[in-house]
Scaffold this active site. Structure first.
Site, PDB file in Angstrom:
ATOM      1  CD  GLN A 146       8.121 -57.347  98.895  1.00 63.47           C
ATOM      2  OE1 GLN A 146       8.435 -58.540  99.071  1.00 63.47           O
ATOM      3  NE2 GLN A 146       8.819 -56.539  98.120  1.00 63.47           N
ATOM      4  CG  HIS A 191      15.443 -56.646  98.491  1.00 62.34           C
ATOM      5  ND1 HIS A 191      16.746 -57.119  98.543  1.00 62.34           N
ATOM      6  CD2 HIS A 191      15.177 -56.163  99.730  1.00 62.34           C
ATOM      7  CE1 HIS A 191      17.232 -56.914  99.763  1.00 62.34           C
ATOM      8  NE2 HIS A 191      16.298 -56.344 100.501  1.00 62.34           N
ATOM      9  CD  GLU A 218      35.215 -29.685  97.051  1.00 58.53           C
ATOM     10  OE1 GLU A 218      36.174 -30.507  97.035  1.00 58.53           O
ATOM     11  OE2 GLU A 218      35.374 -28.466  97.163  1.00 58.53           O
TER      12      GLU A 218
END
Length: 336
Positions: free
Chosen positions: A91, A113, A236
């Site tokens: 940026q 952000h 899981e």
């Protein structure tokens, strides 16, 4: 007291006659640009100049989605509102080289952000508005919910109110991408940046992956099959996270067995203990002081040697080798 804004608090009319430049067409860029366009707003997407195939492909994708494409320089010069949605580490350079020359008094600079504003990498002129609208969902979900007539929650922060209308413009922008339908929470650039980095490092990305690998390694070291260890320590996890996501910790505890609940509640605090909490405070201090930001900025400027090495080590871990084989048994998974 938390301040939450909804559709009735936001007037899209304040954006009438204004041009919005969305810089970048990645995860958030494509979703926000399309949502704004579908809200009836004038949107132009800024992409890197050049004849490279990937740039031309991105332009073609933008135009296929019904949007106007231009170079970042052209889009920024034409826009009243400039939303910067390229990666954090890019940026500052993009802003300095391609956006800043086209900024005019009264414009608005928008972020999803707060990193580059909070840590002083981008310092907009005093005569422009600076605000943040941060959807709390990945881009594909921002787009999907909007198309379905819904929205995702978001955050709104005003850093600089040069025109006296930054809040109104910010709320209108949030409505344009669908966030006010779900609710937008008012925050600050500092709060959003520091809590976001903390969450990524301590539990969402850093803590969870390290705990998974450590648990896997303990079972394998104790003589259990890596395949069984993979299922019990990584595979899981989604079942548990989905329950937490849908209804909080209470939903998860209600859904697992009594054995799992008792074992989790009694052993969990021994795993995440005082030493773990001290490490969390240390991570937070480095975020608040700017030490982590300085480290990441220097790492990016050096072409990310540490990150590249860590990524290579991560890919070579046994859990990844075993996981790739086991996921072949589960064609319903999207492994891309």
């Amino acid at each position: 007291m938390v301040q939450i804004y909804y559709d009735d608090d936001a007037d899209l009319g304040v954006l009438d006659g204004k041009t919005i430049a969305v810089i970048g067409y990645g995860n958030q860029g494509h979703a926000q640009a399309q949502n704004l366009n579908d809200s009836g707003l004038n949107v132009i997407v800024g992409v890197k100049a050049g004849d490279e195939p990937w740039i031309q492909q991105e332009r073609a994708r933008i135009e296929k989605d019904g949007l106007k494409a231009a170079t970042i320089e052209e889009a920024s010069a034409q826009a009243d509102i400039i939303q910067i949605l390229v990666p954090d580490e890019l940026q500052q350079q993009v802003y300095t080289d391609s956006i800043e020359p086209g900024i005019e008094s009264g414009n608005a600079i928008v972020f999803s952000h707060g990193f580059n504003i909070h840590y002083g990498q981008i310092v907009p002129p005093a005569d422009v508005d600076v605000f943040m609208v941060a959807p709390k969902a990945p881009g594909h979900m921002v787009r999907t919910m909007f198309v379905e007539g819904n929205g995702v929650p978001g955050l709104l922060a005003i850093q600089q109110d040069a025109t006296g209308t930054a809040m109104e413009i910010g709320l209108a922008y949030a409505r344009g991408i669908g966030c006010t339908k779900a609710g937008v929470i008012e925050t600050t650039f500092a709060e959003e940046t520091e809590t976001d980095l903390f969450g990524e490092q301590v539990d969402l990305c850093g803590g969870v992956t390290c705990m998974i690998k450590a648990a896997f390694e303990v079972l394998v070291d104790a003589g259990y099959q890596p395949e069984i260890a993979y299922f019990e320590t990584l595979h899981e996890l989604k079942l548990i996270v989905d329950l937490i996501h849908e209804g909080g910790l209470a939903r998860m505890w209600r859904s697992v067995s009594n054995t799992a609940e008792y074992g989790g509640l009694t052993v969990g605090p021994k795993i995440i203990n005082e030493q773990s909490i001290d490490a969390m405070y240390d991570a937070l201090e480095k975020i608040q002081s700017g030490e982590f930001a300085r480290e990441w900025i220097l790492e990016s400027q050096a072409r990310r040697p540490v990150l590249n090495a860590l990524e290579r080590m991560e890919k070579e871990h046994l859990i990844e080798e075993v996981g790739a084989e086991l996921r072949e048994m589960m064609p319903w998974l999207d492994s891309e």
